[in-house]
Write a protein that holds these residues in place. Structure first.
Motif, short mmCIF file in Angstrom:
data_model
loop_
_atom_site.label_atom_id
_atom_site.label_comp_id
_atom_site.label_asym_id
_atom_site.label_seq_id
_atom_site.Cartn_x
_atom_site.Cartn_y
_atom_site.Cartn_z
N PHE A 155 17.60 1.40 -21.14
CA PHE A 155 17.92 0.92 -19.79
C PHE A 155 19.07 1.74 -19.19
O PHE A 155 19.08 2.05 -18.00
CB PHE A 155 18.32 -0.56 -19.82
CG PHE A 155 17.21 -1.47 -20.20
CD1 PHE A 155 17.41 -2.51 -21.07
CD2 PHE A 155 15.94 -1.29 -19.68
CE1 PHE A 155 16.38 -3.36 -21.43
CE2 PHE A 155 14.90 -2.11 -20.02
CZ PHE A 155 15.12 -3.15 -20.91
N GLY A 156 20.06 2.02 -20.02
CA GLY A 156 21.24 2.75 -19.56
C GLY A 156 21.33 4.11 -20.19
O GLY A 156 20.34 4.71 -20.64
N ASP A 157 22.56 4.62 -20.24
CA ASP A 157 22.79 5.94 -20.81
C ASP A 157 22.65 5.89 -22.32
O ASP A 157 22.93 4.87 -22.96
CB ASP A 157 24.18 6.45 -20.44
CG ASP A 157 24.32 6.62 -18.93
OD1 ASP A 157 25.45 6.47 -18.42
OD2 ASP A 157 23.28 6.90 -18.27
N ILE A 158 22.30 7.01 -22.90
CA ILE A 158 22.14 7.09 -24.35
C ILE A 158 23.51 7.27 -24.98
O ILE A 158 24.25 8.18 -24.61
CB ILE A 158 21.21 8.25 -24.73
CG1 ILE A 158 19.83 8.05 -24.07
CG2 ILE A 158 21.07 8.37 -26.23
CD1 ILE A 158 18.90 9.21 -24.30
N PRO A 159 23.92 6.37 -25.91
CA PRO A 159 25.24 6.53 -26.54
C PRO A 159 25.34 7.87 -27.25
O PRO A 159 24.41 8.34 -27.90
CB PRO A 159 25.29 5.36 -27.53
CG PRO A 159 24.29 4.37 -27.01
CD PRO A 159 23.22 5.18 -26.37
N ALA A 160 26.53 8.45 -27.14
CA ALA A 160 26.73 9.78 -27.72
C ALA A 160 26.81 9.74 -29.23
O ALA A 160 26.42 10.68 -29.90
CB ALA A 160 28.00 10.42 -27.12
N GLY A 161 27.31 8.65 -29.78
CA GLY A 161 27.52 8.63 -31.22
C GLY A 161 26.36 8.11 -32.04
O GLY A 161 26.51 7.87 -33.25
N ILE A 162 25.23 7.91 -31.43
CA ILE A 162 24.11 7.34 -32.17
C ILE A 162 23.51 8.40 -33.09
O ILE A 162 23.41 9.58 -32.71
CB ILE A 162 23.06 6.77 -31.19
CG1 ILE A 162 22.12 5.84 -31.93
CG2 ILE A 162 22.30 7.86 -30.49
CD1 ILE A 162 21.27 5.02 -31.00
N GLY A 163 23.17 7.96 -34.32
CA GLY A 163 22.65 8.90 -35.29
C GLY A 163 21.52 8.32 -36.11
O GLY A 163 20.96 7.26 -35.80
N VAL A 164 21.21 9.01 -37.21
CA VAL A 164 20.10 8.60 -38.06
C VAL A 164 20.35 7.22 -38.66
O VAL A 164 19.44 6.40 -38.79
CB VAL A 164 19.87 9.64 -39.17
CG1 VAL A 164 18.82 9.16 -40.17
CG2 VAL A 164 19.44 10.97 -38.57
N ALA A 165 21.60 6.91 -38.99
CA ALA A 165 21.91 5.62 -39.62
C ALA A 165 21.75 4.46 -38.66
O ALA A 165 21.70 3.31 -39.10
CB ALA A 165 23.33 5.65 -40.18
N ASN A 166 21.69 4.74 -37.37
CA ASN A 166 21.58 3.65 -36.38
C ASN A 166 20.15 3.36 -35.98
O ASN A 166 19.90 2.42 -35.23
CB ASN A 166 22.39 4.00 -35.13
CG ASN A 166 23.85 4.26 -35.43
OD1 ASN A 166 24.30 5.38 -35.35
ND2 ASN A 166 24.58 3.22 -35.82
N ASP A 176 23.68 -1.48 -35.80
CA ASP A 176 24.98 -1.03 -36.30
C ASP A 176 24.76 -0.39 -37.66
O ASP A 176 24.01 -0.90 -38.50
CB ASP A 176 25.92 -2.23 -36.42
CG ASP A 176 27.36 -1.78 -36.63
OD1 ASP A 176 27.56 -0.64 -37.07
OD2 ASP A 176 28.28 -2.58 -36.36
N ALA A 177 25.43 0.74 -37.92
CA ALA A 177 25.21 1.47 -39.16
C ALA A 177 25.60 0.68 -40.39
O ALA A 177 25.09 0.90 -41.47
CB ALA A 177 25.98 2.79 -39.14
N ALA A 178 26.47 -0.34 -40.21
CA ALA A 178 26.91 -1.15 -41.35
C ALA A 178 26.03 -2.36 -41.57
O ALA A 178 26.42 -3.27 -42.31
CB ALA A 178 28.36 -1.59 -41.13
N SER A 179 24.86 -2.43 -40.98
CA SER A 179 24.01 -3.61 -41.08
C SER A 179 23.36 -3.75 -42.44
O SER A 179 22.93 -4.83 -42.80
CB SER A 179 22.92 -3.57 -40.00
OG SER A 179 23.49 -3.64 -38.73
N GLY A 180 23.21 -2.74 -43.19
CA GLY A 180 22.52 -2.83 -44.47
C GLY A 180 21.04 -2.51 -44.32
O GLY A 180 20.55 -2.13 -43.24
N THR A 181 20.32 -2.68 -45.42
CA THR A 181 18.89 -2.35 -45.43
C THR A 181 17.99 -3.53 -45.18
O THR A 181 16.80 -3.35 -44.96
CB THR A 181 18.53 -1.72 -46.79
OG1 THR A 181 18.84 -2.66 -47.83
CG2 THR A 181 19.31 -0.44 -47.01
#
Length: 914
Positions: free
Chosen positions: A53-64, A114-119
């Motif tokens: 919907f909005g801008d793409i976050p700059a810090g988003i990566g494979v873990a997210n 969130d990258a800290a969400s776990g598997t």
């Protein structure tokens, strides 16, 4: 209950099915939260373009970026994530995601977390700043629909199919059979209204009624001559039937769920509550609390009384005003419903009156910070509470009078968790219940009225709390017969030892008159044995003359004990043969039983179905009901059950109310009364949204005569031949059938039992082990037992279908595939190849396939091209007699799943149409 607010769980499952995504527009307009708009799949099958919907976050990566789901291909892994400002698949900027491999035909769920969400997908939390509703999006790598069909899925909220016509199986004479046929014709041929005797239809109905009456008379005559023909009294028939291991039941009482709508919070003692159905003369009675005088008048006029049933040892009920009507959250979307089969819902935790539901500052904080706010809470639901979902407005008109009373369902909560809506700060309550209580219909939450109003209508359905489980029957007040105690006839008389007991208890008469229970003394006589030797001590015995007793009032309540921590489906399921009489009996020496209050527990006598397993010291008794409905208490004889002694004093507190009289309709239980005391400062309106049920009439003597002689054959105790093993295995409620074959192992026979599980195709190993253990007590000594699943035979089926000119061939093909699917159809009924419709060893008939296809609107002609086993069969093979034989330990299988082509397939060659 956990009171710490948390972000709502994310995922693609468990959300209401809505036809109008209004929340999407609100998110775009607000600009506060980001989310996934849609996902595109590239031609290579592994490249995804995620639009936000909005801008793409700059810090988003494979873990997210996480991808879950899939059936044959699971565990997809993200190998690359980057931002593309000019993607090939679309003009807008998107997040380019590359996967390690392509998925199958089933839907997958892509989430930005969130990258800290776990598997664990259940513990995933949304990426900071993302709305939990749109933190995930569903995607498909491949489409199941054909090129000529529309791939858009239909909206849920399907209307339930019309119920089957009711058939009176108790019709036994000419008049009742004639009325039965006329009632059926009124449903199948509503335009036929002729009732003249010369009419051909009336003549046929009367001929059929005469034939049915003759057959019914012949059947009754044979049964009367063949089974227990000399027994006429109910108690005699009961005892005869018990000799052949048949238990004649005395019915059971009805149960109901009652909601208490209150304007204030209060706590009620369950033991002090009575719920009433007003007497017949007060049809317009208003719901509310009645006082003691009106309670006595209602009893005298024939009001039905219900008493609460404590769940898991509860003694009080905390009534919460906010539980009277609870809104269901739709996350701001429109045209929503809670789909059939749901086992969870989101409730709006409305704050107390005079406070704001919004959380200050929620508009300026991110999704990860909203949990810090503590919105005011009003709901106090906890695991184990009962909840009733109810449609309160007509979905088409919005009028409460048009609400469908069949759209009411009760559940028992298993989990309750607090959460909030981060978009507007609405306090929420996430509740879940057992799969046994799954919603049996689509519950509408919000609709749009027809033109010209076209208004949005919310809160079409609500949830009701403050729910009580009640059952029919009341502990009545009786007067004790104190003649033998207050006016003794001098000496011991007919009651040995009474004089000494009265001397030790001077206030016995006063205590007896204060009792509000039924009471009696065991009569007897003093017998002296002859003296064989001069000077010997004389042997004195006091045998009881009669140990039985008849209760003065009826019908006595029979009910089963409640299972612990059980869902509503088990709480309301009834078995009259497991019901026990509801009365508390204490008996023993006069000084120990004639006390103020309840006697000591060691003087209590317990009811049993019979005394065959009772020891000589067991205080057990049996209740036998005669033809007039009078309950007789029968005690032991000193060998099978303890025998009461002459001069013992007994007191019994019975509960009165039994049978189908308690099966009252919905909204009938509208009065609440207290056994003692009064309510002040609170307005309570009880009602039962669901009809009471389970009340069963006592089994008739005719039924016992019909079924008792064959009871021992219906419950054999040993397995001798293969069919015996299959019969014992099929008793498991998780199975819909079983087969067995005795196979020689070289040294002895092995009973190879093949089980067909209900509602599934794979036999659970734990279930197989339990069935094998259950068969051990029936197993013949020289036999071994092995339990395995059925052998599923995939079939190859091809049909050539000619479509009428006025129908679209694609639409007709879609309807054919819906009819022949292996799961549930769109209307909720099982498909032609549903596992529950395919039995062990059941052959497949070509005529059945053609008839099922011919029943689809728009089909002009059907021709069967192929009907054969997939292994070894070829296209064009059809059995010569039109019957495809299946082995006794085999089940036909046609899943039609493109991911599993080896599970059977069905194809349609369409012709004609437009």
């Amino acid at each position: 209950m956990n009171t710490t607010a948390r972000i709502a769980p994310i995922g693609c499952d468990g959300l209401p099915l809505c036809g109008e995504p209004a929340r999407r527009a609100r998110l775009r307009a607000s600009g506060q939260l980001n989310g996934i708009d849609y996902v595109e799949v590239g031609d290579d099958g592994v490249t995804l373009c995620v639009h936000l919907f909005g801008d793409i976050p700059a810090g988003i990566g494979v873990a997210n970026v996480r991808v879950s789901g899939g059936r044959r291909i699971t565990g997809l892994r993200v190998v690359e994530v980057e931002i593309e400002h000019e993607p090939e698949m679309h003009d807008d900027a998107c997040l380019r995601v590359v996967l390690d491999r392509e998925g199958d035909h089933t839907p997958y769920c892509l989430c930005l977390v969130d990258a800290a969400s776990g598997t664990d997908p259940a513990a995933w939390t949304p990426y900071p700043g993302f709305d939990p509703r749109y933190a995930c999006a569903e995607l498909r790598f491949r489409l199941d629909c054909a090129r000529g069909q529309d791939c858009k899925e239909e909206t849920a909220c399907v209307e339930a199919p019309s119920p089957l016509p009711e058939i009176n199986y108790l019709a036994k004479d000419y008049a009742s059979f004639r009325q039965l046929f006329l009632d059926r014709l009124a449903q199948t041929m509503p335009d036929w209204r002729e009732r003249h005797v010369p009419d051909l239809g009336i003549a046929l109905v009367e001929v059929l009624a005469y034939t049915a009456d003759y057959l019914s008379y012949y059947q009754d005559a044979v049964a009367t001559e063949a089974y227990l023909g000399t027994a006429r009294r109910r108690i005699s028939v009961r005892r005869h039937a018990r000799l052949v291991d048949y238990r004649l039941h005395e019915g059971c009482n009805a149960r109901a769920l009652v909601t208490l709508a209150s304007d204030t919070d209060l706590s009620l003692d369950l033991g002090n509550l009575l719920l009433l159905v007003p007497p017949p003369g007060e049809a317009d009675a208003k719901p509310g609390v009645i006082d003691a005088a009106r309670l006595d008048a209602a009893r005298a006029q024939g009001a039905l009384v219900f008493e609460p049933m404590p769940l898991d040892g509860a003694t009080t009920l905390d009534v919460v005003a906010a539980h009277s009507a609870i809104r269901l959250h739709t996350w701001g979307d429109e045209l929503c419903c809670l789909p059939r089969g749901s086992t969870r819902a989101t409730l709006v935790d409305a704050p107390p009156a005079g406070t704001s539901a919004a959380v200050p500052g929620v508009a300026s904080v991110g999704a990860g910070d909203t949990a810090a706010a503590s919105p005011p809470r009003a709901l106090k639901l906890a695991a184990g509470d009962l909840l009733i979902f109810e449609e309160v407005r007509g979905p088409r008109t919005g009028n409460p009078a048009d609400a469908d009373p069949a759209h009411r369902h009760a559940v028992r909560l298993t989990t309750v968790e607090v959460s909030i809506d981060p978009l507007d700060g609405t306090p929420l309550l996430e509740v879940a219940w057992d799969a046994c209580d799954a919603l049996p219909f689509d519950l509408c939450l919000s609709v749009r009225t027809p033109a010209p109003d076209c208004a949005w209508l919310h809160d079409v359905s609500l949830a009701r709390g403050n729910v009580l489980l009640v059952d029919h029957g009341e502990h009545v007040r009786l007067a004790c017969d104190c003649g033998a105690i207050c006016e003794p006839a001098g000496g011991d008389g007919a009651y040995p030892g009474l004089a000494a007991a009265l001397a030790a208890l001077p206030d016995a008469c006063r205590r007896c008159r204060d009792l509000t229970e039924d009471c009696w003394m065991v009569p007897g006589a003093v017998e002296y044995d002859c003296c064989r030797c001069e000077g010997a001590v004389q042997d004195v015995t006091r045998p009881p003359a009669d140990t039985g007793h008849a209760l003065p009032l009826g019908p006595l309540t029979f009910a089963e004990p409640l299972p612990s921590h059980a869902p509503v489906c088990r709480l309301l399921s009834r078995d009259p043969r497991a019901a026990l009489p509801q009365l508390a009996v204490h008996g023993g020496p006069l000084a120990a039983v004639l006390v103020d209050g309840a006697p000591d527990a060691r003087w209590r006598w317990e009811p049993r179905y019979d005394l065959l397993a009772s020891g000589p010291d067991d205080r057990h008794f049996v209740v036998e009901v005669d033809d007039d409905g009078i309950a007789h208490l029968r005690f032991g004889d000193g060998t099978l059950g303890r025998q009461p002694q002459a001069g013992d004093f007994f007191r019994a507190a019975p509960r009165i109310g039994n049978g189908p009289a308690g099966n009252v309709g919905r909204d009938s239980i509208v009065w609440l009364a207290l056994k003692s005391g009064a309510l002040s400062g609170a307005t309570i309106a009880p009602r039962n949204p669901l009809a009471a049920g389970g009340g069963t009439a006592p089994e008739s003597v005719a039924e016992a005569k019909l079924y008792a002689p064959g009871a021992f054959r219906a419950r054999p105790l040993r397995a001798i031949v293969a069919d015996d093993y299959a019969m014992f295995a099929a008793r498991a409620p998780e199975l819909q059938g079983a087969a067995c074959a005795l196979q020689w192992t070289g040294s002895w026979y092995e009973a190879h039992v093949v089980a067909d599980p209900l509602g599934r195709e794979v036999l659970d190993p734990a279930l197989a082990a339990r069935i094998a253990a259950d068969l051990e007590r029936y197993r013949r000594i020289v036999h071994d037992v092995a339990v395995t699943g059925a052998c599923y035979v995939p079939l190859l089926i091809e049909l050539r279908v000619c479509v009428l000119p006025d129908f679209l061939a694609a639409h007709v093909e879609a309807e054919l595939r819906d009819r022949f699917r292996a799961g549930l159809r769109r209307d909720g009924t099982p498909g032609f190849f549903h596992p529950d419709r395919l039995k062990l060893g059941a052959p497949l008939y070509a005529s059945a396939l053609i008839a099922e296809a011919q029943a689809v609107p728009g089909v002009a002609h059907v021709e069967l091209i192929t009907l054969t086993r997939m292994e070894g069969g070829r296209s064009g093979d059809v059995p010569a007699d039109g019957v495809l034989e299946i082995g006794a330990q085999e089940i036909a299988r046609v899943d039609g799943d493109p991911d599993y082509p080896d599970h059977g397939s069905i194809a349609f060659a369409m012709g004609g149409g437009r």
